[in-house]
Motif scaffolding. Structure first.
Motif, PDB file in Angstrom:
ATOM      1  N   ALA A  33      42.550 -28.101  18.266  1.00  0.00           N
ATOM      2  CA  ALA A  33      41.290 -28.708  17.825  1.00  0.00           C
ATOM      3  C   ALA A  33      40.847 -29.795  18.801  1.00  0.00           C
ATOM      4  O   ALA A  33      39.667 -29.901  19.164  1.00  0.00           O
ATOM      5  CB  ALA A  33      41.444 -29.280  16.413  1.00  0.00           C
ATOM      6  N   MET A  34      41.808 -30.602  19.275  1.00  0.00           N
ATOM      7  CA  MET A  34      41.467 -31.663  20.236  1.00  0.00           C
ATOM      8  C   MET A  34      40.970 -31.082  21.553  1.00  0.00           C
ATOM      9  O   MET A  34      40.006 -31.577  22.140  1.00  0.00           O
ATOM     10  CB  MET A  34      42.695 -32.548  20.535  1.00  0.00           C
ATOM     11  CG  MET A  34      43.029 -33.538  19.454  1.00  0.00           C
ATOM     12  SD  MET A  34      44.207 -34.803  20.078  1.00  0.00           S
ATOM     13  CE  MET A  34      43.078 -35.928  20.938  1.00  0.00           C
ATOM     14  N   VAL A  35      41.662 -30.061  22.027  1.00  0.00           N
ATOM     15  CA  VAL A  35      41.256 -29.454  23.302  1.00  0.00           C
ATOM     16  C   VAL A  35      39.856 -28.868  23.171  1.00  0.00           C
ATOM     17  O   VAL A  35      38.993 -29.071  24.030  1.00  0.00           O
ATOM     18  CB  VAL A  35      42.282 -28.384  23.748  1.00  0.00           C
ATOM     19  CG1 VAL A  35      41.734 -27.582  24.926  1.00  0.00           C
ATOM     20  CG2 VAL A  35      43.612 -29.035  24.110  1.00  0.00           C
ATOM     21  N   VAL A  36      39.610 -28.143  22.075  1.00  0.00           N
ATOM     22  CA  VAL A  36      38.279 -27.537  21.887  1.00  0.00           C
ATOM     23  C   VAL A  36      37.225 -28.635  21.778  1.00  0.00           C
ATOM     24  O   VAL A  36      36.129 -28.519  22.338  1.00  0.00           O
ATOM     25  CB  VAL A  36      38.266 -26.623  20.647  1.00  0.00           C
ATOM     26  CG1 VAL A  36      36.845 -26.170  20.331  1.00  0.00           C
ATOM     27  CG2 VAL A  36      39.169 -25.421  20.874  1.00  0.00           C
ATOM     28  N   PHE A  37      37.562 -29.724  21.091  1.00  0.00           N
ATOM     29  CA  PHE A  37      36.595 -30.812  20.990  1.00  0.00           C
ATOM     30  C   PHE A  37      36.232 -31.311  22.384  1.00  0.00           C
ATOM     31  O   PHE A  37      35.064 -31.423  22.738  1.00  0.00           O
ATOM     32  CB  PHE A  37      37.143 -31.968  20.145  1.00  0.00           C
ATOM     33  CG  PHE A  37      36.110 -33.047  19.949  1.00  0.00           C
ATOM     34  CD1 PHE A  37      35.291 -33.027  18.833  1.00  0.00           C
ATOM     35  CD2 PHE A  37      35.902 -34.046  20.907  1.00  0.00           C
ATOM     36  CE1 PHE A  37      34.297 -33.991  18.670  1.00  0.00           C
ATOM     37  CE2 PHE A  37      34.917 -34.994  20.756  1.00  0.00           C
ATOM     38  CZ  PHE A  37      34.115 -34.974  19.625  1.00  0.00           C
ATOM     39  N   ARG A  38      37.246 -31.601  23.166  1.00  0.00           N
ATOM     40  CA  ARG A  38      37.018 -32.201  24.495  1.00  0.00           C
ATOM     41  C   ARG A  38      36.272 -31.262  25.428  1.00  0.00           C
ATOM     42  O   ARG A  38      35.361 -31.671  26.147  1.00  0.00           O
ATOM     43  CB  ARG A  38      38.369 -32.595  25.095  1.00  0.00           C
ATOM     44  CG  ARG A  38      38.300 -33.186  26.486  1.00  0.00           C
ATOM     45  CD  ARG A  38      37.509 -34.465  26.486  1.00  0.00           C
ATOM     46  NE  ARG A  38      37.308 -34.986  27.839  1.00  0.00           N
ATOM     47  CZ  ARG A  38      36.377 -34.537  28.663  1.00  0.00           C
ATOM     48  NH1 ARG A  38      35.579 -33.546  28.307  1.00  0.00           N
ATOM     49  NH2 ARG A  38      36.239 -35.084  29.855  1.00  0.00           N
TER      50      ARG A  38
ATOM     51  N   VAL B 142      28.932 -40.921  14.804  1.00  0.00           N
ATOM     52  CA  VAL B 142      29.448 -41.492  13.564  1.00  0.00           C
ATOM     53  C   VAL B 142      30.123 -40.398  12.741  1.00  0.00           C
ATOM     54  O   VAL B 142      29.468 -39.457  12.303  1.00  0.00           O
ATOM     55  CB  VAL B 142      28.294 -42.097  12.733  1.00  0.00           C
ATOM     56  CG1 VAL B 142      28.813 -42.687  11.424  1.00  0.00           C
ATOM     57  CG2 VAL B 142      27.556 -43.148  13.553  1.00  0.00           C
ATOM     58  N   PRO B 143      31.435 -40.501  12.524  1.00  0.00           N
ATOM     59  CA  PRO B 143      32.102 -39.487  11.712  1.00  0.00           C
ATOM     60  C   PRO B 143      31.894 -39.731  10.216  1.00  0.00           C
ATOM     61  O   PRO B 143      31.902 -40.876   9.766  1.00  0.00           O
ATOM     62  CB  PRO B 143      33.578 -39.675  12.068  1.00  0.00           C
ATOM     63  CG  PRO B 143      33.697 -41.102  12.500  1.00  0.00           C
ATOM     64  CD  PRO B 143      32.359 -41.519  13.052  1.00  0.00           C
TER      65      PRO B 143
ATOM     66  N   THR C  33      41.513 -34.611  10.284  1.00  0.00           N
ATOM     67  CA  THR C  33      40.410 -35.495   9.902  1.00  0.00           C
ATOM     68  C   THR C  33      40.452 -36.779  10.735  1.00  0.00           C
ATOM     69  O   THR C  33      39.432 -37.228  11.255  1.00  0.00           O
ATOM     70  CB  THR C  33      40.501 -35.841   8.396  1.00  0.00           C
ATOM     71  OG1 THR C  33      40.142 -34.671   7.664  1.00  0.00           O
ATOM     72  CG2 THR C  33      39.559 -36.973   8.025  1.00  0.00           C
ATOM     73  N   TYR C  34      41.642 -37.345  10.895  1.00  0.00           N
ATOM     74  CA  TYR C  34      41.743 -38.620  11.605  1.00  0.00           C
ATOM     75  C   TYR C  34      41.556 -38.446  13.106  1.00  0.00           C
ATOM     76  O   TYR C  34      40.894 -39.236  13.774  1.00  0.00           O
ATOM     77  CB  TYR C  34      43.081 -39.292  11.291  1.00  0.00           C
ATOM     78  CG  TYR C  34      43.121 -39.710   9.856  1.00  0.00           C
ATOM     79  CD1 TYR C  34      42.604 -40.943   9.463  1.00  0.00           C
ATOM     80  CD2 TYR C  34      43.594 -38.851   8.869  1.00  0.00           C
ATOM     81  CE1 TYR C  34      42.594 -41.315   8.141  1.00  0.00           C
ATOM     82  CE2 TYR C  34      43.586 -39.212   7.538  1.00  0.00           C
ATOM     83  CZ  TYR C  34      43.086 -40.451   7.171  1.00  0.00           C
ATOM     84  OH  TYR C  34      43.062 -40.815   5.861  1.00  0.00           O
ATOM     85  N   THR C  35      42.167 -37.400  13.633  1.00  0.00           N
ATOM     86  CA  THR C  35      42.052 -37.168  15.072  1.00  0.00           C
ATOM     87  C   THR C  35      40.607 -36.878  15.456  1.00  0.00           C
ATOM     88  O   THR C  35      40.068 -37.449  16.410  1.00  0.00           O
ATOM     89  CB  THR C  35      42.954 -35.982  15.457  1.00  0.00           C
ATOM     90  OG1 THR C  35      44.236 -36.192  14.893  1.00  0.00           O
ATOM     91  CG2 THR C  35      43.075 -35.861  16.948  1.00  0.00           C
ATOM     92  N   LEU C  36      39.966 -36.007  14.686  1.00  0.00           N
ATOM     93  CA  LEU C  36      38.574 -35.661  14.998  1.00  0.00           C
ATOM     94  C   LEU C  36      37.656 -36.866  14.795  1.00  0.00           C
ATOM     95  O   LEU C  36      36.731 -37.088  15.579  1.00  0.00           O
ATOM     96  CB  LEU C  36      38.107 -34.471  14.152  1.00  0.00           C
ATOM     97  CG  LEU C  36      38.776 -33.131  14.516  1.00  0.00           C
ATOM     98  CD1 LEU C  36      38.414 -32.048  13.495  1.00  0.00           C
ATOM     99  CD2 LEU C  36      38.374 -32.681  15.928  1.00  0.00           C
TER     100      LEU C  36
END
Lengths: 413, 413
Positions: free
Chosen positions: B310-315, B223-224, B210-213
């Motif tokens: 999750a971070m890699v997929v986001f980026r 806006v998250p 939640t925090y990383t995303l």
């Protein structure tokens, strides 16, 4: 007074960064700490993840139960109970057994590895065949493999990026001690400057610098406070300066810093209490007439009036000081530069550092830096530019196709 | 249902970006428009600067009055009245005359250039000597040199950096039409996930995603909205998903997207009204089990549970869609990458794109990309990483000292 000052080199100016101190700290919830600078060291208060964790969907096994397994000669394992997520498996896995486990699940005692589901076949509800052997710890994160208890993970002065926020969350820190965002006062000066909402008469120009500098200050992670336009009137400028120095951690005065008829800035700064002129002139172009004073503990800048010069000075000179104020631990100038191939010859004067605006393009071989032509009074040149190429004091020019290092102008390209 | 889906290549996924539409627009004051995306074309409503403007402190002259001037044979010019800043000079300069002018001042009619003060000497109060000849337009910005009336300056889809804000100010635009910031709902799933404030029991883990995303979403300019943790319960997840899809422009569900026992995500998405599964699996590593559905006009993502994946997929995957939603005009993947020298050999599996985390260092020759070792379940690896190196589907590996292109993980290094 100004005549006593010798123009300083960029290196001499950067040596002053360390003479200023970071602002105070405050403790804020994680989601207000994003992109701010950590004011405390963070250490793991426990091993992380704290248990043997599966990184795959598959079967927890004892590795030696799979030794020798292959497509032609699979290992036959007895299925025991499935492992629920988020729970401690309440059984010990015996040799020759396999327990269904999901990604993130905890290994039962007795198990030391996970066979990926793709390397198995279900025989029936009580047994599986395994087609590939695994070594101990395969597809498993050990109990302290991410972090060991008491290990220092993040130091004071670290920027809190999404991953640092995630790490804090992993350690149960829902609040973080960070440096306050420095407050930066912005003052525009000049009889020719009118507010954005006003139609300039001939000879006048709208107040561009307030907005440009406010954006730069925000992007740096600080809070801009705009004091508007002050006409070239010594008393008015003194009063606004004093107010800004009282309220802010840093002050930017744009305009009025060249050796012209209306240059009150130096006189006014010298009248502020506890204020000492540190720099009057830097051997860079654009940006030579830059002024820096120290008022108490606060840096007060006189920036060139041309918006392009003001932006270059902000990026090259002011930003390292602002980073110091907000507690960033990296030394000035340590920010990453982009290697690029120069698209044409550039000449440069010796005896000063030239900062040439470039736009960045990509071709088959990588980045290409294309100098943006045009006088430093043209805002067009900054809109076209993505970065700055520094041509050192003792360099006459740079030839086409040379690999150069570009300082990005903004975090956004 | 999932069995009908073939894993897609990254290229096939990027081809879907254009099938989503940007969010609506709104008009906001300049200082709320920073780093947002322009929703209107901006054209100059007037010539800029609108008058012949001096770029130096010096003397306005007619260039041919200085022709032939040199150190040994200076030109002698008669001083006429000084030009006040911000005013129209109310006289015409005659040949052989010079008028004191400051940087930013307006040239009087009759004058076509400015001699720098450094190239002159005052003879007395009525005359100067000029030591260097100037050509017409030297040290002068012409009336439409920055922008010409009706010229289009910024297009729809441009990011408003400080310089674009400054340009808007120059044109008198104190409000700008920009795309709204997309609202991105974030849902964490998994029976093993507990809130940050809770001490995890053995087998549990705190809610890192939640925090990383949220940080990644913010950094992207959106806006998250965090919906917290939903346990692996189909009804609960369906209800939160529906709520998030109703309220947000995009939804990120992390966890529960691999082919495991608790994978409700696909089933739940298929039950949402007007929702169609577009992607179930991408041939990238980490990040293969990524899901994308279209719910009405909104993208809904199932991201891997491991924070690093999750971070890699986001980026790599989500960000181009989010950029599309916020109206950015640059095509997916057009962001600048950093050329760097690889510090060691890396092996890679064929048939998928591998994204290797690297940290960036600088040595004498430029950037060095150092692969960060460690499993993708370790948040440590993301804290150490500055960027990602893509190793293409048909590449077996990359050798040490090869020049590679690094995708920055964050705007901050």
């Amino acid at each position: 007074m100004k005549n006593f000052f010798k123009v300083k080199t960029l290196k001499e100016v950067m040596a002053l960064v360390g003479s200023f101190k970071p602002v105070l700290q405050e403790t804020v919830p994680i989601d207000e700490a994003f992109f701010r600078v950590l004011g405390e060291e963070i250490a793991a208060d426990q091993d992380l993840p704290g248990f043997k964790r599966s990184t795959m969907d598959g079967y927890a096994v004892k590795a030696d139960s799979t030794f020798g397994a292959s497509e032609s000669s699979p290992a036959w394992l007895t299925l025991t109970q499935a492992i629920p997520m988020g729970k401690v498996p309440e059984f010990t896995l015996a040799p020759g057994e396999a327990a269904r486990i999901s990604t993130g699940g905890m290994l039962p005692s007795g198990a030391d590895s996970v066979v990926m589901i793709e390397h198995t076949d279900a025989v029936d509800e009580t047994a599986i065949e395994v087609y590939k052997s695994v070594a101990p710890m395969t597809n498993v994160i050990d109990r302290n493999e991410d972090f060991k208890k008491n290990e220092t993970i993040l130091g004071v002065g670290t920027r809190v990026r999404p991953q640092e926020a995630g790490l804090a969350a992993a350690l149960g820190l829902d609040r973080l001690k960070v440096f306050k965002r420095p407050i930066v006062g912005i003052i525009s000066t000049g009889d020719e400057v009118v507010p954005v909402t006003q139609t300039p008469a001939l000879g006048e120009i709208r107040d561009i610098n307030t907005y440009t500098l406010a954006g730069l200050v925000r992007e740096a992670g600080a809070v801009p406070v705009c004091y508007g336009i002050v006409k070239d009137n010594e008393e008015a400028l003194f009063s606004v300066c004093r107010q800004a120095v009282d309220h802010c951690d840093m002050v930017l005065i744009s305009g009025g810093s060249s050796v012209g008829v209306r240059d009150f800035t130096v006189e006014i700064l010298s009248k502020l209490a506890q204020t000492r002129l540190l720099i009057h002139g830097i051997s860079i172009s654009p940006g030579k007439p830059t002024i820096l004073a120290r008022s108490g503990i606060k840096p007060v800048w006189g920036l060139p009036g041309h918006v392009v010069s003001a932006m270059v000075v902000f990026r090259v000179v002011v930003l390292p000081f602002l980073n110091r104020l907000q507690g960033l631990s990296s030394p000035p100038g340590s920010a990453i530069t982009l290697p690029a191939r120069l698209s044409r010859n550039i000449a440069s004067a010796q005896g000063r550092s030239d900062f040439v605006r470039v736009c960045l393009k990509t071709d088959g071989q990588g980045l290409v830096a294309e100098p943006v032509l045009g006088k430093s009074g043209l805002i067009r040149t900054m809109v076209l530019a993505d970065g700055l190429l520094e041509i050192g004091e003792n360099v006459e020019g740079v030839e086409r196709d040379t690999m150069v290092q570009i300082m990005p102008l903004s975090n956004y390209f």
